[in-house]
Design a protein around this motif. Structure first.
Motif, PDB file in Angstrom:
ATOM      1  N   GLU A  36      16.222  16.090 -18.037  1.00  0.00           N
ATOM      2  CA  GLU A  36      16.461  14.653 -17.791  1.00  0.00           C
ATOM      3  C   GLU A  36      15.166  13.866 -17.913  1.00  0.00           C
ATOM      4  O   GLU A  36      15.120  12.792 -18.523  1.00  0.00           O
ATOM      5  CB  GLU A  36      17.087  14.481 -16.408  1.00  0.00           C
ATOM      6  CG  GLU A  36      17.498  13.053 -16.079  1.00  0.00           C
ATOM      7  CD  GLU A  36      16.348  12.194 -15.580  1.00  0.00           C
ATOM      8  OE1 GLU A  36      16.315  10.985 -15.882  1.00  0.00           O
ATOM      9  OE2 GLU A  36      15.462  12.755 -14.895  1.00  0.00           O
ATOM     10  N   ILE A  37      14.089  14.393 -17.344  1.00  0.00           N
ATOM     11  CA  ILE A  37      12.784  13.717 -17.410  1.00  0.00           C
ATOM     12  C   ILE A  37      12.312  13.635 -18.861  1.00  0.00           C
ATOM     13  O   ILE A  37      11.839  12.579 -19.323  1.00  0.00           O
ATOM     14  CB  ILE A  37      11.760  14.467 -16.545  1.00  0.00           C
ATOM     15  CG1 ILE A  37      12.129  14.348 -15.064  1.00  0.00           C
ATOM     16  CG2 ILE A  37      10.348  13.929 -16.782  1.00  0.00           C
ATOM     17  CD1 ILE A  37      11.339  15.271 -14.149  1.00  0.00           C
ATOM     18  N   ASP A  38      12.427  14.738 -19.574  1.00  0.00           N
ATOM     19  CA  ASP A  38      11.994  14.782 -20.963  1.00  0.00           C
ATOM     20  C   ASP A  38      12.757  13.781 -21.824  1.00  0.00           C
ATOM     21  O   ASP A  38      12.176  13.042 -22.620  1.00  0.00           O
ATOM     22  CB  ASP A  38      12.195  16.203 -21.499  1.00  0.00           C
ATOM     23  CG  ASP A  38      11.769  16.333 -22.952  1.00  0.00           C
ATOM     24  OD1 ASP A  38      10.624  15.994 -23.257  1.00  0.00           O
ATOM     25  OD2 ASP A  38      12.602  16.763 -23.769  1.00  0.00           O
ATOM     26  N   GLU A  39      14.068  13.723 -21.634  1.00  0.00           N
ATOM     27  CA  GLU A  39      14.896  12.796 -22.415  1.00  0.00           C
ATOM     28  C   GLU A  39      14.552  11.341 -22.091  1.00  0.00           C
ATOM     29  O   GLU A  39      14.460  10.486 -22.980  1.00  0.00           O
ATOM     30  CB  GLU A  39      16.369  13.063 -22.130  1.00  0.00           C
ATOM     31  CG  GLU A  39      17.307  12.170 -22.940  1.00  0.00           C
ATOM     32  CD  GLU A  39      18.768  12.446 -22.646  1.00  0.00           C
ATOM     33  OE1 GLU A  39      19.620  11.714 -23.179  1.00  0.00           O
ATOM     34  OE2 GLU A  39      19.054  13.374 -21.866  1.00  0.00           O
ATOM     35  N   ARG A  40      14.351  11.079 -20.805  1.00  0.00           N
ATOM     36  CA  ARG A  40      14.074   9.703 -20.373  1.00  0.00           C
ATOM     37  C   ARG A  40      12.761   9.191 -20.974  1.00  0.00           C
ATOM     38  O   ARG A  40      12.690   8.074 -21.507  1.00  0.00           O
ATOM     39  CB  ARG A  40      14.019   9.680 -18.844  1.00  0.00           C
ATOM     40  CG  ARG A  40      13.690   8.358 -18.217  1.00  0.00           C
ATOM     41  CD  ARG A  40      14.221   8.254 -16.786  1.00  0.00           C
ATOM     42  NE  ARG A  40      14.082   9.470 -16.022  1.00  0.00           N
ATOM     43  CZ  ARG A  40      13.027   9.777 -15.247  1.00  0.00           C
ATOM     44  NH1 ARG A  40      12.017   8.936 -15.184  1.00  0.00           N
ATOM     45  NH2 ARG A  40      13.009  10.897 -14.548  1.00  0.00           N
ATOM     46  N   TYR A  41      11.714   9.979 -20.894  1.00  0.00           N
ATOM     47  CA  TYR A  41      10.423   9.535 -21.428  1.00  0.00           C
ATOM     48  C   TYR A  41      10.378   9.602 -22.947  1.00  0.00           C
ATOM     49  O   TYR A  41       9.676   8.800 -23.587  1.00  0.00           O
ATOM     50  CB  TYR A  41       9.287  10.364 -20.814  1.00  0.00           C
ATOM     51  CG  TYR A  41       8.920   9.893 -19.428  1.00  0.00           C
ATOM     52  CD1 TYR A  41       8.126   8.763 -19.249  1.00  0.00           C
ATOM     53  CD2 TYR A  41       9.376  10.554 -18.310  1.00  0.00           C
ATOM     54  CE1 TYR A  41       7.786   8.320 -17.976  1.00  0.00           C
ATOM     55  CE2 TYR A  41       9.056  10.120 -17.023  1.00  0.00           C
ATOM     56  CZ  TYR A  41       8.262   8.995 -16.868  1.00  0.00           C
ATOM     57  OH  TYR A  41       7.943   8.547 -15.603  1.00  0.00           O
ATOM     58  N   SER A  42      11.121  10.532 -23.533  1.00  0.00           N
ATOM     59  CA  SER A  42      11.174  10.583 -24.999  1.00  0.00           C
ATOM     60  C   SER A  42      11.788   9.313 -25.569  1.00  0.00           C
ATOM     61  O   SER A  42      11.307   8.766 -26.565  1.00  0.00           O
ATOM     62  CB  SER A  42      11.984  11.805 -25.448  1.00  0.00           C
ATOM     63  OG  SER A  42      11.310  12.999 -25.129  1.00  0.00           O
ATOM     64  N   ARG A  43      12.862   8.837 -24.926  1.00  0.00           N
ATOM     65  CA  ARG A  43      13.487   7.578 -25.385  1.00  0.00           C
ATOM     66  C   ARG A  43      12.494   6.433 -25.326  1.00  0.00           C
ATOM     67  O   ARG A  43      12.415   5.611 -26.248  1.00  0.00           O
ATOM     68  CB  ARG A  43      14.704   7.248 -24.528  1.00  0.00           C
ATOM     69  CG  ARG A  43      15.936   8.078 -24.820  1.00  0.00           C
ATOM     70  CD  ARG A  43      17.192   7.404 -24.251  1.00  0.00           C
ATOM     71  NE  ARG A  43      17.048   7.117 -22.824  1.00  0.00           N
ATOM     72  CZ  ARG A  43      17.448   7.915 -21.856  1.00  0.00           C
ATOM     73  NH1 ARG A  43      18.004   9.094 -22.148  1.00  0.00           N
ATOM     74  NH2 ARG A  43      17.298   7.570 -20.592  1.00  0.00           N
ATOM     75  N   ALA A  44      11.738   6.360 -24.237  1.00  0.00           N
ATOM     76  CA  ALA A  44      10.774   5.264 -24.095  1.00  0.00           C
ATOM     77  C   ALA A  44       9.652   5.374 -25.116  1.00  0.00           C
ATOM     78  O   ALA A  44       9.281   4.389 -25.768  1.00  0.00           O
ATOM     79  CB  ALA A  44      10.201   5.264 -22.677  1.00  0.00           C
ATOM     80  N   LEU A  45       9.110   6.586 -25.291  1.00  0.00           N
ATOM     81  CA  LEU A  45       7.997   6.758 -26.229  1.00  0.00           C
ATOM     82  C   LEU A  45       8.422   6.510 -27.665  1.00  0.00           C
ATOM     83  O   LEU A  45       7.634   6.021 -28.482  1.00  0.00           O
ATOM     84  CB  LEU A  45       7.423   8.171 -26.084  1.00  0.00           C
ATOM     85  CG  LEU A  45       6.539   8.386 -24.853  1.00  0.00           C
ATOM     86  CD1 LEU A  45       6.319   9.871 -24.591  1.00  0.00           C
ATOM     87  CD2 LEU A  45       5.201   7.681 -25.029  1.00  0.00           C
ATOM     88  N   ASN A  46       9.663   6.850 -27.986  1.00  0.00           N
ATOM     89  CA  ASN A  46      10.142   6.630 -29.357  1.00  0.00           C
ATOM     90  C   ASN A  46      10.212   5.158 -29.722  1.00  0.00           C
ATOM     91  O   ASN A  46      10.247   4.809 -30.903  1.00  0.00           O
ATOM     92  CB  ASN A  46      11.523   7.276 -29.543  1.00  0.00           C
ATOM     93  CG  ASN A  46      11.428   8.774 -29.767  1.00  0.00           C
ATOM     94  OD1 ASN A  46      10.436   9.263 -30.304  1.00  0.00           O
ATOM     95  ND2 ASN A  46      12.451   9.506 -29.355  1.00  0.00           N
ATOM     96  N   LYS A  47      10.262   4.285 -28.718  1.00  0.00           N
ATOM     97  CA  LYS A  47      10.265   2.847 -28.990  1.00  0.00           C
ATOM     98  C   LYS A  47       8.863   2.328 -29.284  1.00  0.00           C
ATOM     99  O   LYS A  47       8.705   1.237 -29.840  1.00  0.00           O
ATOM    100  CB  LYS A  47      10.846   2.092 -27.793  1.00  0.00           C
ATOM    101  CG  LYS A  47      12.335   2.333 -27.561  1.00  0.00           C
ATOM    102  CD  LYS A  47      12.833   1.530 -26.367  1.00  0.00           C
ATOM    103  CE  LYS A  47      14.329   1.729 -26.165  1.00  0.00           C
ATOM    104  NZ  LYS A  47      15.115   1.147 -27.280  1.00  0.00           N
TER     105      LYS A  47
END
Length: 606
Positions: A194-205
Motif C-alpha cells: 500500500e505504501i509503495d503504491e501510494r508513493y509511486s502514484r505521487a512520484l509518477n506525477k
C-alpha cells in the motif's frame, strides 16, 4: 512489493536520494534568488533599450525555470523521505518475523508461507499429527494439507464427506506459532504494498517533458503535484501538524523541527504552513509565495467570473511582492476559499515592537481593488507609524468573508470572522520576539463590527492594547469599556460627511420606512426621529463617536459630501488611512499604532 523486494530494500538509500533532491532544490532556489535580487536589479539600473529588455525577459524565463525546479525537486524529496520513513516499519516487522522463523527452523517460501514439522498425537487416530504449511492473511492451510470431514455413517473420517470439519493439524504444537509468523509476514507485505503504491502514484506525477515552458498551466500542474504528494504523505507528515492546537503550541512544534523537516513541510504543504497562525512570519511568507504562484496557475485555468476576479487580486499581490516596498512586504496568508483570503504585512510583525492588524469591511474581497487600494492603506499606516517609531509594522487582514451586499445588514459575517481574527492575533503574540509587544486592532466600516465582535469572545482579542474604529456603523456594544481594553484605549475616527457612521438604528429604519409610505419623506424623517430621539444609535448599536459610547474621538477631515461633490455616494468613507486625502486622520492612526496615542489630535464626541 514481494517478500524478496521488501527484505532487500534499504530505506536509507531513499533518504539519501531525498537529500540529493533537496540539495538540488536549495541550489535552484539560491540561483533564482540571485537572478531576482542581484543580476536583474543591477541590469535594470545599468541598461535600457531593446537589448536590455530582451535580456530581462530571458532572465525572467531562467528565474521561472529555477523556481519550478526548486518546487518539483522539493516535492520529490518530500515523497522519497515519506516513503523511506513509512516503509521502514513494515520492513522491520518482516525481518522480525523471518528471524523468528529462522530461530525455529521453519522454512519460509518466497510467498511468505511458513512450513512447520509434525508433532503431537492425534487423540482420535493415535497417529502423529502431521506438519503443514501456514499461509498468511486468511489463516487457511496450504495446498496438500487438506482438512478432513467426518465422521461418516461408518465412523470414518474421509476427505469431502460428513457433516463437520476437523483440522488434522489441530494439536500440533508448532502450527500456531507458524501461523502467527505467516500472518505477520502477510500483514507486513500488504502494508508495504500500500505504501509503495501510494508513493509511486505521487512520484509518477513529478515528471516534466523536455523543453517545458514554465507558464500558468505549468503552475497549475505543480499545484496538482503538490496535492498528490501531500495526499501520499498525509500519515507521515500532515497528521503531525498541530492544527487543533494553540498558536503558541504550533510555534513550539515548529521550533523543535529539524531544518530538513521544515523544508519538507514547506515543500509539501505550503498552503497549510503559510496560513498557520503561530508559524514565524518569514516562514509563512516563503510558503505563501510558493502557494500564490500555484493559485495563480489554478485560477488562470478557470473561466468563471469568481476565479477571474481572484486571479486579478492574486496577480496584483504578486506584482507588489516582486516590486518590493519599504517597509518590506510579507505575505502572511493567501487562499481562494470564499471570497478569497489575503493577509499582508508591511514590516516584519515578529521583530516589530508595534504591530497593527486592520480588518476591512463592506465590499472587500480578493480582487484587483484589494491589491491596488486596500493594501495601500496598510502601507500608508506602516510608513506613518515608522516616522514615530521605526519598530512598527502594519497588517491588512482579509481572513474572513466581508459582506458584499445586503449581507452588511447582518452580524453573520462578523460572527464568523471574529474567531479567525482572534486566532491570528494570538499568533502575532506567540511569534513576536518582544516580551510585551504593542498590538493594535483596527476595524474599518463593517470591519469595525468584526473587531467589536472579536472582543466579545472569551478572553477578548489576545494581546491587543489599543483599538481603532474607523467609519463605523456600530460595533455590537454600547460602551467603549465593553471592548475589554479600557475606554481610554478605544479610538474613533468618524468623518462628518461619512454616511456609514450615521446609518439609522434598526428602530429608526423601520419607523422611517413606515413614515415614508404613510406620508412621504418628511413623515419618514419625523417618524424615525420620534422612534429614537437620542440620536446616538446606529445600525449595530451605539454610535462609537457619540459621547454616550465613551471612546476617544480623534480629528479627521470632514471629507467630500456624498454625491453633491461629484465623488460618489460615500467618498469620505474611504479616506481615513490616506495621507494625501486626510492627513490629520492618517497621522492620528500612525500615532496610535506607534504607541504615541497621547499625542493625537482629539475631537469632540457627537
Amino acid at each position: 512489493m514481494d517478500l524478496k523486494t521488501l527484505r532487500a530494500l534499504k530505506p536509507s538509500e531513499y533518504a539519501e536520494a531525498a537529500d540529493g533532491y533537496r540539495a538540488v532544490s536549495d541550489m535552484a532556489d539560491a540561483a533564482r534568488e540571485s537572478i531576482g535580487q542581484q543580476i536583474t536589479k543591477t541590469m535594470r539600473k545599468a541598461n535600457e533599450g531593446e537589448a536590455a529588455g530582451a535580456a530581462q525577459k530571458q532572465l525572467k524565463k531562467l528565474s521561472d525555470n529555477f523556481h519550478y525546479t526548486q518546487v518539483e525537486c522539493g516535492l520529490v524529496s518530500g515523497a522519497l523521505n515519506g516513503f523511506s520513513s513509512e516503509i521502514a516499519a513494515p520492513r522491520r516487522r518482516l525481518l522480525e518475523a523471518l528471524e523468528d522463523a529462522a530461530a525455529l527452523e521453519y522454512p519460509v517460501s518466497g510467498n511468505g508461507d511458513v512450513t512447520y514439522p509434525a508433532g503431537g498425537k492425534n487423540e482420535l487416530t493415535g497417529d502423529k499429527i502431521p506438519g503443514g504449511t501456514a499461509v498468511g492473511n486468511n489463516g487457511m492451510l496450504g495446498p496438500g494439507n487438506r482438512r478432513l470431514h467426518g465422521p461418516d455413517s461408518n465412523g470414518l473420517y474421509t476427505p469431502g464427506t460428513g457433516t463437520s470439519d476437523i483440522d488434522p493439524h489441530r494439536g500440533n504444537p508448532y502450527s500456531a506459532k507458524a501461523q502467527d509468523i505467516a500472518d505477520r509476514i502477510a500483514h507486513a507485505l500488504r502494508e508495504a504494498g500500500e505504501i509503495d503504491e501510494r508513493y509511486s502514484r505521487a512520484l509518477n506525477k513529478l515528471k516534466a517533458a523536455p523543453g517545458l515552458k514554465v507558464d500558468a498551466k505549468t503552475w497549475a500542474d505543480a499545484a496538482a503535484d503538490t496535492k498528490a504528494v501531500g495526499d501520499a504523505a498525509a500519515d507521515y507528515l500532515k497528521d503531525d501538524i498541530p492544527l487543533d492546537k494553540s498558536p503558541a503550541a504550533r510555534k513550539d512544534w515548529w521550533d523543535h523541527l529539524t531544518p530538513e523537516q521544515r523544508d519538507e513541510y514547506l515543500a509539501v504543504y505550503p498552503d497549510v504552513i503559510g496560513n498557520l497562525d503561530g508559524i514565524p512570519a518569514t516562514v509563512r511568507d516563503e510558503a505563501n509565495r510558493e502557494n500564490l504562484q500555484m493559485l495563480i496557475g489554478q485560477m488562470a485555468g478557470r473561466n468563471d467570473d469568481d476565479s477571474q476576479t481572484k486571479l486579478a487580486g492574486l496577480t496584483g499581490i504578486q506584482k507588489k511582492l516582486n516590486e518590493g516596498s519599504e517597509p518590506p512586504i510579507y505575505l502572511l496568508g493567501i487562499g481562494d476559499e470564499g471570497n478569497g483570503r489575503a493577509i499582508v504585512s508591511y514590516g516584519n510583525p515578529d521583530t516589530a515592537k508595534n504591530v497593527s492588524a486592520y480588518v476591512p469591511g463592506l465590499g472587500t474581497k480578493l480582487d484587483e481593488e484589494f491589491a491596488e487600494g486596500t493594501l495601500a492603506r496598510g502601507l500608508d499606516t506602516a510608513k506613518g507609524a515608522q516616522k514615530y517609531d521605526s519598530s512598527s509594522a502594519a497588517i491588512v487582514w482579509l481572513g474572513y468573508d466581508a459582506p458584499q451586499n445586503i449581507d452588511v445588514a447582518s452580524k453573520g459575517d462578523a460572527e464568523k470572522g471574529a474567531p479567525a481574527y482572534n486566532l491570528f492575533m494570538s499568533g502575532l503574540g506567540a511569534t513576536n520576539e518582544h516580551e510585551n509587544p504593542h498590538l493594535t486592532a483596527i476595524g474599518h466600516s463593517y470591519g469595525s463590527l468584526t473587531v467589536g465582535t472579536a472582543t466579545q469572545k472569551e478572553g477578548g482579542i489576545p494581546g491587543v492594547g489599543d483599538i481603532i474604529l474607523l467609519g463605523s456603523p456600530g460595533v455590537g456594544v454600547d460602551k467603549a469599556e465593553d471592548l475589554g481594553v479600557g475606554k481610554e484605549h478605544v479610538f474613533v475616527g468618524s468623518a462628518e460627511n461619512d454616511p456609514v457612521t450615521m446609518l439609522p438604528s434598526r428602530r429608526q429604519a423601520v419607523a422611517g420606512v413606515l413614515g415614508f409610505f404613510g406620508g412621504g419623506p418628511l413623515s419618514s424623517y419625523v417618524a424615525g426621529d420620534i422612534a429614537d430621539p437620542g440620536d446616538d444609535d446606529v445600525w449595530f448599536g451605539k454610535d462609537p463617536s457619540s459621547e454616550a459610547f465613551g471612546a476617544r474621538r480623534f480629528q479627521v477631515d470632514d471629507g467630500p459630501r456624498p454625491v453633491i461633490d461629484g465623488e460618489g455616494p460615500t467618498p469620505a468613507h474611504s479616506n481615513y488611512f490616506t495621507p494625501s486625502k486626510d492627513r490629520v486622520s492618517a497621522d492620528n492612526i500612525a500615532l496610535i499604532v506607534s504607541g504615541n496615542s497621547q499625542e493625537i489630535k482629539v475631537d469632540q464626541p457627537r
